[in-house]
Design a protein around this motif. Structure first.
Motif, PDB file in Angstrom:
ATOM      1  N   ALA A 138      -3.137  24.269  53.620  1.00  0.00           N
ATOM      2  CA  ALA A 138      -3.657  24.078  52.285  1.00  0.00           C
ATOM      3  C   ALA A 138      -4.447  22.757  52.312  1.00  0.00           C
ATOM      4  O   ALA A 138      -5.378  22.558  51.538  1.00  0.00           O
ATOM      5  CB  ALA A 138      -2.418  24.092  51.521  1.00  0.00           C
ATOM      6  N   LEU A 139      -3.722  21.756  52.962  1.00  0.00           N
ATOM      7  CA  LEU A 139      -4.405  20.285  53.047  1.00  0.00           C
ATOM      8  C   LEU A 139      -5.934  20.237  53.646  1.00  0.00           C
ATOM      9  O   LEU A 139      -6.831  19.840  53.268  1.00  0.00           O
ATOM     10  CB  LEU A 139      -3.483  19.201  53.521  1.00  0.00           C
ATOM     11  N   ALA A 164      -8.006  21.424  51.026  1.00  0.00           N
ATOM     12  CA  ALA A 164      -8.067  20.358  49.584  1.00  0.00           C
ATOM     13  C   ALA A 164      -9.069  19.462  49.914  1.00  0.00           C
ATOM     14  O   ALA A 164      -9.679  18.927  49.215  1.00  0.00           O
ATOM     15  CB  ALA A 164      -6.573  20.018  49.282  1.00  0.00           C
ATOM     16  N   PRO A 219       3.541  17.833  52.461  1.00  0.00           N
ATOM     17  CA  PRO A 219       3.590  17.535  50.924  1.00  0.00           C
ATOM     18  C   PRO A 219       4.645  18.157  50.176  1.00  0.00           C
ATOM     19  O   PRO A 219       5.208  19.231  50.592  1.00  0.00           O
ATOM     20  CB  PRO A 219       1.899  18.409  50.418  1.00  0.00           C
ATOM     21  N   ASP A 238       0.420  14.012  46.684  1.00  0.00           N
ATOM     22  CA  ASP A 238       1.391  15.001  46.195  1.00  0.00           C
ATOM     23  C   ASP A 238       1.965  14.582  44.842  1.00  0.00           C
ATOM     24  O   ASP A 238       2.106  13.392  44.336  1.00  0.00           O
ATOM     25  CB  ASP A 238       2.109  15.656  47.264  1.00  0.00           C
ATOM     26  N   ARG A 254      -4.318  23.561  43.401  1.00  0.00           N
ATOM     27  CA  ARG A 254      -3.155  24.283  43.784  1.00  0.00           C
ATOM     28  C   ARG A 254      -3.741  25.690  44.354  1.00  0.00           C
ATOM     29  O   ARG A 254      -4.710  26.318  43.795  1.00  0.00           O
ATOM     30  CB  ARG A 254      -2.416  24.553  42.483  1.00  0.00           C
ATOM     31  N   GLY A 295       2.332  28.024  49.047  1.00  0.00           N
ATOM     32  CA  GLY A 295       2.882  26.536  48.884  1.00  0.00           C
ATOM     33  C   GLY A 295       1.859  25.479  49.668  1.00  0.00           C
ATOM     34  O   GLY A 295       0.831  25.921  50.325  1.00  0.00           O
ATOM     35  N   ASN A 296       2.259  24.263  49.779  1.00  0.00           N
ATOM     36  CA  ASN A 296       1.630  23.122  50.194  1.00  0.00           C
ATOM     37  C   ASN A 296       1.906  23.069  51.564  1.00  0.00           C
ATOM     38  O   ASN A 296       3.128  22.810  52.013  1.00  0.00           O
ATOM     39  CB  ASN A 296       1.834  21.971  49.334  1.00  0.00           C
ATOM     40  N   ASP A 297       1.128  23.067  52.514  1.00  0.00           N
ATOM     41  CA  ASP A 297       1.428  22.798  54.128  1.00  0.00           C
ATOM     42  C   ASP A 297      -0.065  22.162  54.602  1.00  0.00           C
ATOM     43  O   ASP A 297      -0.900  22.015  53.963  1.00  0.00           O
ATOM     44  CB  ASP A 297       1.916  24.177  54.668  1.00  0.00           C
ATOM     45  N   ARG A 327       1.355  20.647  42.113  1.00  0.00           N
ATOM     46  CA  ARG A 327      -0.080  20.260  42.282  1.00  0.00           C
ATOM     47  C   ARG A 327      -0.410  18.957  43.142  1.00  0.00           C
ATOM     48  O   ARG A 327       0.362  18.267  43.331  1.00  0.00           O
ATOM     49  CB  ARG A 327      -0.710  20.244  40.724  1.00  0.00           C
ATOM     50  N   LEU A 328      -1.446  19.065  43.824  1.00  0.00           N
ATOM     51  CA  LEU A 328      -2.113  17.960  44.795  1.00  0.00           C
ATOM     52  C   LEU A 328      -2.930  17.315  43.589  1.00  0.00           C
ATOM     53  O   LEU A 328      -3.869  17.880  43.335  1.00  0.00           O
ATOM     54  CB  LEU A 328      -2.604  18.588  46.043  1.00  0.00           C
ATOM     55  N   PRO A 384       6.193  20.182  46.850  1.00  0.00           N
ATOM     56  CA  PRO A 384       5.859  21.186  45.953  1.00  0.00           C
ATOM     57  C   PRO A 384       4.966  20.746  44.746  1.00  0.00           C
ATOM     58  O   PRO A 384       5.218  19.740  44.452  1.00  0.00           O
ATOM     59  CB  PRO A 384       7.017  22.283  45.580  1.00  0.00           C
TER      60      PRO A 384
END
Length: 263
Positions: free
Chosen positions: A182-183, A186, A216, A243, A172, A177-179, A220-221, A218
């Motif tokens: 962010a990926l 990750a 993804p 996700d 996280r 946020g996750n976009d 934690r991934l 919202p």
């Protein structure tokens, strides 16, 4: 935006040219994380594209990127209704540092897959995982990226590697946020899987290809890393990112050099 949003920001400086200020907080010592660099490239590629998401990135890491000013060059190769392709290069001190082919497209939010393969084994609950927080004032990668590691894959820290190419963690970004950006981080945020077969030290990435498969949800991934082969000073690492809705949202494969400890 959080620190990650600020650290990956790019400013248009002309046709196909962007300025960036690379943040030491997303590196280790003086070497910046490859996923962070791909996020910067993705930010520029999407800004120059009619589409919203970096759905495919094939990046070659030519030199070690350092904190400070950098230029991102975006050279369009194709622009179509469903996808656009560009060559995107990160430049420092007049030399290319990362060279990538990035394909952008627009993915539907909340889209359910027609078919998906078997999900990886469930991760331990976050409160059963371990952290790498440094506790130092000069906050580095471990303090700017929240990662909670599956203890079963962290035996190498105590000199007891599992003997398998593996690493797993919850991921996280604080305040972000996750976009797609962010990926991008990750897929390259885990400790090198080769540490669990006895390697030590830095394992520099030579080439990494990753795909964004869905927008993804919202939360934690779950990041699952594995590999197939260590030979001749090289190893591969494959990563899947899932996700909070249980969907596969990113996958990658990289080729990297083995650090110390293996012959």
């Amino acid at each position: 935006m959080g620190r990650f949003g600020e650290a990956t920001a790019v400013e248009r400086a002309g046709d196909g040219r962007y300025q960036a200020d690379l943040d030491q907080g997303f590196g280790f010592a003086e070497a910046l994380n490859g996923g962070y660099l791909m996020a910067v490239l993705a930010r520029a590629a999407v800004d120059a594209s009619p589409h919203d998401h970096p759905i495919s990135t094939a990046a070659s890491f030519l030199r070690v990127a350092k904190p400070g000013p950098a230029e991102v060059l975006v050279e369009p190769r194709k622009s179509g209704r469903t996808a656009a392709m560009s060559r995107v290069t990160l430049v420092q001190a007049g030399e290319p540092v990362v060279d990538a082919l990035i394909t952008t497209g627009t993915l539907e939010t909340g889209l359910e897959p027609h078919w998906t393969g078997e999900a990886p084994p469930a991760m331990p609950a976050p409160d059963e995982c371990s952290t790498f927080a440094s506790g130092k004032d000069d906050r580095g990668f471990a303090d700017n990226v929240e990662m909670l590691f599956d203890p079963a894959t962290m035996g190498w820290l105590d000199g007891q590697p599992s003997g398998r190419l593996e690493a797993r963690a919850w991921f996280r970004l604080p305040g972000y946020g996750n976009d797609g950006c962010a990926l991008a981080l990750a897929v390259d945020a885990l400790p090198p899987v080769v540490l669990n077969v006895g390697a030590k030290g830095w394992a520099p990435t030579v080439e990494l290809t990753w795909h964004m498969r869905a927008v993804p949800a919202p939360g934690r991934l779950a990041v699952h890393g594995g590999g197939r082969l260590v030979a001749g000073g090289w190893f591969d690492e494959e990563v899947e990112v899932w996700d909070s809705a249980g969907r596969l949202v990113a996958q990658s494969r990289q080729l990297a050099r083995v650090g110390r400890g293996l012959t």
